[in-house]
Design a protein around this motif. Sequence first.
Motif, PDB file in Angstrom:
ATOM      1  N   UNK A  10       0.812  -1.226   0.000  1.00  0.00           N
ATOM      2  CA  UNK A  10       0.000   0.000   0.000  1.00  0.00           C
ATOM      3  C   UNK A  10       0.847   1.280   0.000  1.00  0.00           C
ATOM      4  N   UNK A  11       1.852   1.337   0.871  1.00  0.00           N
ATOM      5  CA  UNK A  11       2.649   2.575   0.994  1.00  0.00           C
ATOM      6  C   UNK A  11       3.402   2.887  -0.287  1.00  0.00           C
ATOM      7  N   UNK A  12       4.056   1.878  -0.834  1.00  0.00           N
ATOM      8  CA  UNK A  12       4.832   2.117  -2.062  1.00  0.00           C
ATOM      9  C   UNK A  12       3.889   2.475  -3.214  1.00  0.00           C
ATOM     10  N   UNK A  13       2.713   1.834  -3.242  1.00  0.00           N
ATOM     11  CA  UNK A  13       1.741   2.133  -4.298  1.00  0.00           C
ATOM     12  C   UNK A  13       1.238   3.572  -4.168  1.00  0.00           C
ATOM     13  N   UNK A  14       0.994   4.019  -2.944  1.00  0.00           N
ATOM     14  CA  UNK A  14       0.525   5.398  -2.759  1.00  0.00           C
ATOM     15  C   UNK A  14       1.615   6.386  -3.158  1.00  0.00           C
ATOM     16  N   UNK A  15       2.862   6.048  -2.836  1.00  0.00           N
ATOM     17  CA  UNK A  15       3.980   6.910  -3.236  1.00  0.00           C
ATOM     18  C   UNK A  15       4.038   7.056  -4.753  1.00  0.00           C
ATOM     19  N   UNK A  54       9.144  -0.242  -8.827  1.00  0.00           N
ATOM     20  CA  UNK A  54       9.489   1.063  -9.405  1.00  0.00           C
ATOM     21  C   UNK A  54       8.392   1.645 -10.290  1.00  0.00           C
ATOM     22  N   UNK A  55       7.298   0.900 -10.498  1.00  0.00           N
ATOM     23  CA  UNK A  55       6.244   1.428 -11.355  1.00  0.00           C
ATOM     24  C   UNK A  55       4.881   0.906 -10.936  1.00  0.00           C
ATOM     25  N   UNK A  56       3.864   1.609 -11.433  1.00  0.00           N
ATOM     26  CA  UNK A  56       2.475   1.247 -11.091  1.00  0.00           C
ATOM     27  C   UNK A  56       1.608   1.491 -12.316  1.00  0.00           C
ATOM     28  N   UNK A  57       0.667   0.574 -12.541  1.00  0.00           N
ATOM     29  CA  UNK A  57      -0.321   0.791 -13.608  1.00  0.00           C
ATOM     30  C   UNK A  57      -1.685   0.325 -13.101  1.00  0.00           C
ATOM     31  N   UNK A  58      -2.683   1.179 -13.244  1.00  0.00           N
ATOM     32  CA  UNK A  58      -4.016   0.870 -12.747  1.00  0.00           C
ATOM     33  C   UNK A  58      -5.026   0.884 -13.876  1.00  0.00           C
ATOM     34  N   UNK A  59      -5.849  -0.172 -13.912  1.00  0.00           N
ATOM     35  CA  UNK A  59      -6.822  -0.287 -15.006  1.00  0.00           C
ATOM     36  C   UNK A  59      -8.247  -0.424 -14.462  1.00  0.00           C
ATOM     37  N   UNK A  60      -9.199  -0.091 -15.328  1.00  0.00           N
ATOM     38  CA  UNK A  60     -10.613  -0.317 -15.012  1.00  0.00           C
ATOM     39  C   UNK A  60     -11.220  -1.153 -16.124  1.00  0.00           C
ATOM     40  N   UNK A  61     -11.952  -2.189 -15.754  1.00  0.00           N
ATOM     41  CA  UNK A  61     -12.707  -2.951 -16.746  1.00  0.00           C
ATOM     42  C   UNK A  61     -13.979  -2.165 -17.024  1.00  0.00           C
ATOM     43  N   UNK A  65     -15.693  -5.601 -23.321  1.00  0.00           N
ATOM     44  CA  UNK A  65     -14.707  -5.568 -24.408  1.00  0.00           C
ATOM     45  C   UNK A  65     -13.536  -4.617 -24.173  1.00  0.00           C
ATOM     46  N   UNK A  66     -13.648  -3.723 -23.204  1.00  0.00           N
ATOM     47  CA  UNK A  66     -12.562  -2.738 -23.107  1.00  0.00           C
ATOM     48  C   UNK A  66     -12.065  -2.476 -21.687  1.00  0.00           C
ATOM     49  N   UNK A  67     -10.779  -2.097 -21.674  1.00  0.00           N
ATOM     50  CA  UNK A  67     -10.088  -1.756 -20.432  1.00  0.00           C
ATOM     51  C   UNK A  67      -9.574  -0.333 -20.574  1.00  0.00           C
ATOM     52  N   UNK A  68      -9.711   0.432 -19.513  1.00  0.00           N
ATOM     53  CA  UNK A  68      -9.168   1.786 -19.553  1.00  0.00           C
ATOM     54  C   UNK A  68      -7.980   1.861 -18.594  1.00  0.00           C
ATOM     55  N   UNK A  69      -6.859   2.390 -19.093  1.00  0.00           N
ATOM     56  CA  UNK A  69      -5.700   2.602 -18.219  1.00  0.00           C
ATOM     57  C   UNK A  69      -5.886   3.959 -17.573  1.00  0.00           C
ATOM     58  N   UNK A  70      -6.064   3.957 -16.280  1.00  0.00           N
ATOM     59  CA  UNK A  70      -6.386   5.235 -15.651  1.00  0.00           C
ATOM     60  C   UNK A  70      -5.271   5.807 -14.775  1.00  0.00           C
ATOM     61  N   UNK A  71      -4.319   4.987 -14.396  1.00  0.00           N
ATOM     62  CA  UNK A  71      -3.149   5.498 -13.683  1.00  0.00           C
ATOM     63  C   UNK A  71      -1.905   4.829 -14.245  1.00  0.00           C
ATOM     64  N   UNK A  72      -0.853   5.615 -14.418  1.00  0.00           N
ATOM     65  CA  UNK A  72       0.441   5.023 -14.779  1.00  0.00           C
ATOM     66  C   UNK A  72       1.534   5.927 -14.221  1.00  0.00           C
ATOM     67  N   UNK A  73       2.478   5.307 -13.559  1.00  0.00           N
ATOM     68  CA  UNK A  73       3.501   6.105 -12.896  1.00  0.00           C
ATOM     69  C   UNK A  73       4.787   5.291 -12.703  1.00  0.00           C
ATOM     70  N   UNK A  74       5.916   5.968 -12.875  1.00  0.00           N
ATOM     71  CA  UNK A  74       7.224   5.324 -12.693  1.00  0.00           C
ATOM     72  C   UNK A  74       8.044   6.188 -11.735  1.00  0.00           C
ATOM     73  N   UNK A  75       8.783   5.544 -10.864  1.00  0.00           N
ATOM     74  CA  UNK A  75       9.671   6.249  -9.943  1.00  0.00           C
ATOM     75  C   UNK A  75      10.610   7.159 -10.763  1.00  0.00           C
ATOM     76  N   UNK A  76      10.731   8.429 -10.380  1.00  0.00           N
ATOM     77  CA  UNK A  76      11.529   9.374 -11.177  1.00  0.00           C
ATOM     78  C   UNK A  76      12.958   8.897 -11.457  1.00  0.00           C
TER      79      UNK A  76
END
Length: 122
Positions: A10-15, A54-61, A65-76
């Motif tokens: 949770x902590x690393x994901x929130x970061x 080092x990275x996070x990707x969040x999707x919504x079904x 038929x489709x998935x939306x990528x709603x969050x994407x982030x990589x450690x600077x």
Amino acid sequence: MIIRYKKSFEKIAMGLLSFMPAEKDLKVLQQTIKQYEANENWQLFLWKEEEDIIGLIGIIFEDETSISIQHISVNPSHRHQGVGKAMVQAIKSQYTNKKIEANELTVGFLSKCMNMEENLNS
Ligand SMILES: CC(C)(COP(=O)(O)OP(=O)(O)OC[C@H]1O[C@@H](n2cnc3c(N)ncnc32)[C@H](O)[C@@H]1OP(=O)(O)O)[C@@H](O)C(=O)NCCC(=O)NCCS
């Protein structure tokens, strides 16, 4: 390597989420994480290299038929090394039968990914 989110991350994901412009506020961030934990249509994945996340990707079904990528982030410290693109590819290969879409938060980077793919294929 892409791995599924679990509560112990949770902590690393929130970061990582907090690098998204719309997720700067702690309350918003907590609500977002809660949605990923509680709503089965929201799925969160992390990118692990050796022992580091080092990275996070969040999707919504969105529908059948489709998935939306709603969050994407990589450690600077790990940006511009293809991690962002690799996460999008990993989602695509995990859900080959679904159309992958962006939302207003991720369209900038996802359009860039599509362009990179077109250049590779041409
Ligand atoms: C977007 C992000 C995940 C990319 O991660 P990354 O691992 O550096 O991505 P890659 O190495 O696969 O690709 C890098 C390319 O994406 C481009 N890029 C980065 N952010 C971008 C954005 N918001 N819109 C368009 N292109 C973007 C970079 O300019 C780079 O291109 P270049 O190599 O020609 O300079 C990362 O920059 C990040 O975490 N940003 C903060 C969170 C955020 O704003 N997310 C939503 C983005 S729309």
